[in-house]
Design a protein around this motif. Structure first.
Motif, PDB file in Angstrom:
ATOM      1  N   MET A   1      53.968  82.014  42.172  1.00 12.69           N
ATOM      2  CA  MET A   1      55.336  82.435  42.479  1.00 12.69           C
ATOM      3  C   MET A   1      55.419  83.016  43.886  1.00 12.69           C
ATOM      4  O   MET A   1      56.411  82.804  44.592  1.00 12.69           O
ATOM      5  N   LYS A   2      54.375  83.746  44.305  1.00 14.54           N
ATOM      6  CA  LYS A   2      54.345  84.255  45.681  1.00 14.54           C
ATOM      7  C   LYS A   2      54.310  83.098  46.665  1.00 14.54           C
ATOM      8  O   LYS A   2      54.999  83.104  47.679  1.00 14.54           O
ATOM      9  N   LEU A   3      53.480  82.082  46.363  1.00 12.46           N
ATOM     10  CA  LEU A   3      53.391  80.911  47.238  1.00 12.46           C
ATOM     11  C   LEU A   3      54.718  80.171  47.293  1.00 12.46           C
ATOM     12  O   LEU A   3      55.126  79.687  48.347  1.00 12.46           O
ATOM     13  N   ALA A   4      55.407  80.095  46.166  1.00 11.98           N
ATOM     14  CA  ALA A   4      56.678  79.379  46.112  1.00 11.98           C
ATOM     15  C   ALA A   4      57.737  80.054  46.985  1.00 11.98           C
ATOM     16  O   ALA A   4      58.679  79.400  47.426  1.00 11.98           O
ATOM     17  N   ALA A   5      57.576  81.340  47.258  1.00 13.90           N
ATOM     18  CA  ALA A   5      58.543  82.077  48.067  1.00 13.90           C
ATOM     19  C   ALA A   5      58.316  81.882  49.559  1.00 13.90           C
ATOM     20  O   ALA A   5      59.172  82.241  50.364  1.00 13.90           O
ATOM     21  N   THR A   6      57.187  81.285  49.941  1.00 13.16           N
ATOM     22  CA  THR A   6      56.899  81.066  51.357  1.00 13.16           C
ATOM     23  C   THR A   6      57.632  79.817  51.846  1.00 13.16           C
ATOM     24  O   THR A   6      58.027  78.972  51.044  1.00 13.16           O
ATOM     25  N   PRO A   7      57.808  79.685  53.164  1.00 13.68           N
ATOM     26  CA  PRO A   7      58.429  78.449  53.682  1.00 13.68           C
ATOM     27  C   PRO A   7      57.669  77.194  53.257  1.00 13.68           C
ATOM     28  O   PRO A   7      58.288  76.188  52.895  1.00 13.68           O
TER      29      PRO A   7
ATOM     30  N   SER B   1      51.109  70.353  36.394  1.00 13.27           N
ATOM     31  CA  SER B   1      49.710  70.058  36.691  1.00 13.27           C
ATOM     32  C   SER B   1      49.518  68.607  37.126  1.00 13.27           C
ATOM     33  O   SER B   1      48.764  68.333  38.055  1.00 13.27           O
ATOM     34  N   GLY B   2      50.203  67.693  36.483  1.00 13.03           N
ATOM     35  CA  GLY B   2      50.097  66.294  36.875  1.00 13.03           C
ATOM     36  C   GLY B   2      50.620  66.052  38.283  1.00 13.03           C
ATOM     37  O   GLY B   2      50.022  65.327  39.069  1.00 13.03           O
ATOM     38  N   LEU B   3      51.737  66.686  38.608  1.00 10.34           N
ATOM     39  CA  LEU B   3      52.310  66.521  39.941  1.00 10.34           C
ATOM     40  C   LEU B   3      51.394  67.077  41.020  1.00 10.34           C
ATOM     41  O   LEU B   3      51.251  66.492  42.083  1.00 10.34           O
ATOM     42  N   LEU B   4      50.782  68.210  40.730  1.00 10.56           N
ATOM     43  CA  LEU B   4      49.952  68.850  41.744  1.00 10.56           C
ATOM     44  C   LEU B   4      48.602  68.178  41.894  1.00 10.56           C
ATOM     45  O   LEU B   4      47.871  68.474  42.830  1.00 10.56           O
ATOM     46  N   ASN B   5      48.284  67.270  41.002  1.00 11.67           N
ATOM     47  CA  ASN B   5      47.047  66.512  41.126  1.00 11.67           C
ATOM     48  C   ASN B   5      47.247  65.198  41.879  1.00 11.67           C
ATOM     49  O   ASN B   5      46.289  64.469  42.082  1.00 11.67           O
ATOM     50  N   THR B   6      48.476  64.893  42.290  1.00 11.87           N
ATOM     51  CA  THR B   6      48.713  63.712  43.105  1.00 11.87           C
ATOM     52  C   THR B   6      48.180  63.989  44.509  1.00 11.87           C
ATOM     53  O   THR B   6      48.024  65.152  44.908  1.00 11.87           O
ATOM     54  N   PRO B   7      47.912  62.959  45.296  1.00 13.91           N
ATOM     55  CA  PRO B   7      47.460  63.200  46.675  1.00 13.91           C
ATOM     56  C   PRO B   7      48.430  64.068  47.475  1.00 13.91           C
ATOM     57  O   PRO B   7      48.012  64.957  48.212  1.00 13.91           O
ATOM     58  N   GLN B   8      49.747  63.845  47.294  1.00 18.71           N
ATOM     59  CA  GLN B   8      50.733  64.648  48.011  1.00 18.71           C
ATOM     60  C   GLN B   8      50.695  66.104  47.559  1.00 18.71           C
ATOM     61  O   GLN B   8      50.758  67.021  48.372  1.00 18.71           O
ATOM     62  N   GLY B   9      50.599  66.310  46.254  1.00 18.86           N
ATOM     63  CA  GLY B   9      50.538  67.670  45.720  1.00 18.86           C
ATOM     64  C   GLY B   9      49.308  68.404  46.192  1.00 18.86           C
ATOM     65  O   GLY B   9      49.382  69.578  46.576  1.00 18.86           O
ATOM     66  N   LYS B  10      48.160  67.723  46.188  1.00 12.82           N
ATOM     67  CA  LYS B  10      46.926  68.351  46.657  1.00 12.82           C
ATOM     68  C   LYS B  10      47.016  68.712  48.133  1.00 12.82           C
ATOM     69  O   LYS B  10      46.590  69.796  48.538  1.00 12.82           O
ATOM     70  N   ALA B  11      47.572  67.819  48.938  1.00 14.88           N
ATOM     71  CA  ALA B  11      47.695  68.084  50.368  1.00 14.88           C
ATOM     72  C   ALA B  11      48.593  69.293  50.618  1.00 14.88           C
ATOM     73  O   ALA B  11      48.280  70.157  51.445  1.00 14.88           O
ATOM     74  N   LEU B  12      49.708  69.364  49.875  1.00 15.58           N
ATOM     75  CA  LEU B  12      50.609  70.498  50.062  1.00 15.58           C
ATOM     76  C   LEU B  12      49.996  71.798  49.566  1.00 15.58           C
ATOM     77  O   LEU B  12      50.169  72.851  50.185  1.00 15.58           O
ATOM     78  N   LEU B  13      49.249  71.738  48.469  1.00 16.04           N
ATOM     79  CA  LEU B  13      48.560  72.953  47.996  1.00 16.04           C
ATOM     80  C   LEU B  13      47.547  73.429  49.020  1.00 16.04           C
ATOM     81  O   LEU B  13      47.406  74.636  49.260  1.00 16.04           O
ATOM     82  N   ASP B  14      46.830  72.485  49.636  1.00 18.90           N
ATOM     83  CA  ASP B  14      45.870  72.857  50.674  1.00 18.90           C
ATOM     84  C   ASP B  14      46.579  73.542  51.830  1.00 18.90           C
ATOM     85  O   ASP B  14      46.080  74.516  52.394  1.00 18.90           O
ATOM     86  N   GLN B  15      47.773  73.050  52.203  1.00 13.06           N
ATOM     87  CA  GLN B  15      48.543  73.673  53.277  1.00 13.06           C
ATOM     88  C   GLN B  15      48.948  75.087  52.885  1.00 13.06           C
ATOM     89  O   GLN B  15      48.915  76.013  53.699  1.00 13.06           O
ATOM     90  N   LEU B  16      49.335  75.273  51.630  1.00 13.73           N
ATOM     91  CA  LEU B  16      49.747  76.593  51.177  1.00 13.73           C
ATOM     92  C   LEU B  16      48.596  77.591  51.208  1.00 13.73           C
ATOM     93  O   LEU B  16      48.789  78.760  51.507  1.00 13.73           O
ATOM     94  N   LYS B  17      47.405  77.100  50.876  1.00 15.25           N
ATOM     95  CA  LYS B  17      46.231  77.983  50.854  1.00 15.25           C
ATOM     96  C   LYS B  17      45.810  78.357  52.267  1.00 15.25           C
ATOM     97  O   LYS B  17      45.083  79.328  52.459  1.00 15.25           O
ATOM     98  N   GLY B  18      46.243  77.566  53.242  1.00 10.84           N
ATOM     99  CA  GLY B  18      45.907  77.846  54.630  1.00 10.84           C
ATOM    100  C   GLY B  18      44.624  77.244  54.979  1.00 10.84           C
ATOM    101  O   GLY B  18      43.775  77.534  55.677  1.00 10.84           O
TER     102      GLY B  18
ATOM    103  N   LEU C   1      57.167  72.464  49.514  1.00 12.43           N
ATOM    104  CA  LEU C   1      56.523  71.812  48.369  1.00 12.43           C
ATOM    105  C   LEU C   1      57.526  71.591  47.248  1.00 12.43           C
ATOM    106  O   LEU C   1      57.641  70.499  46.699  1.00 12.43           O
ATOM    107  N   LEU C   2      58.279  72.617  46.916  1.00 16.78           N
ATOM    108  CA  LEU C   2      59.267  72.499  45.840  1.00 16.78           C
ATOM    109  C   LEU C   2      60.327  71.452  46.169  1.00 16.78           C
ATOM    110  O   LEU C   2      60.721  70.668  45.305  1.00 16.78           O
ATOM    111  N   GLN C   3      60.760  71.421  47.426  1.00 16.00           N
ATOM    112  CA  GLN C   3      61.757  70.442  47.840  1.00 16.00           C
ATOM    113  C   GLN C   3      61.209  69.023  47.715  1.00 16.00           C
ATOM    114  O   GLN C   3      61.883  68.129  47.201  1.00 16.00           O
TER     115      GLN C   3
END
Length: 70
Positions: free
Chosen positions: A10-16, A53-70, A21-23
């Motif tokens: 939820m904290k990550l979702a509040a970041t730009p 979980s399925g969405l975040l395991n797609t290549p796009q989801g993984k790439a965006l999660l990596d961006q969020l983690k910095g 990612l949500l958009q």
């Protein structure tokens, strides 16, 4: 997928980046995202995790999660 505590997600979702990612997920998987939002609003976070979980395991989801983690 690495499990992220719901509070951290939820904290990550509040970041730009999180908003981006949500958009992008909304554009690509609108119906599924609407279901996840409805489940989150009702407090059923286990259902949200399952839906996303399925969405975040797609290549796009993984790439965006990596961006969020910095």
């Amino acid at each position: 997928m690495q499990n992220i505590p719901i509070e951290e997600a939820m904290k990550l979702a509040a970041t730009p980046q999180g908003q981006l990612l949500l958009q992008q997920l909304q554009e690509q998987h609108g119906t599924l995202m609407q279901s996840a939002i409805a489940q989150a609003q009702s407090g059923d976070y286990d259902a949200v995790k399952k839906l996303l979980s399925g969405l975040l395991n797609t290549p796009q989801g993984k790439a965006l999660l990596d961006q969020l983690k910095g």
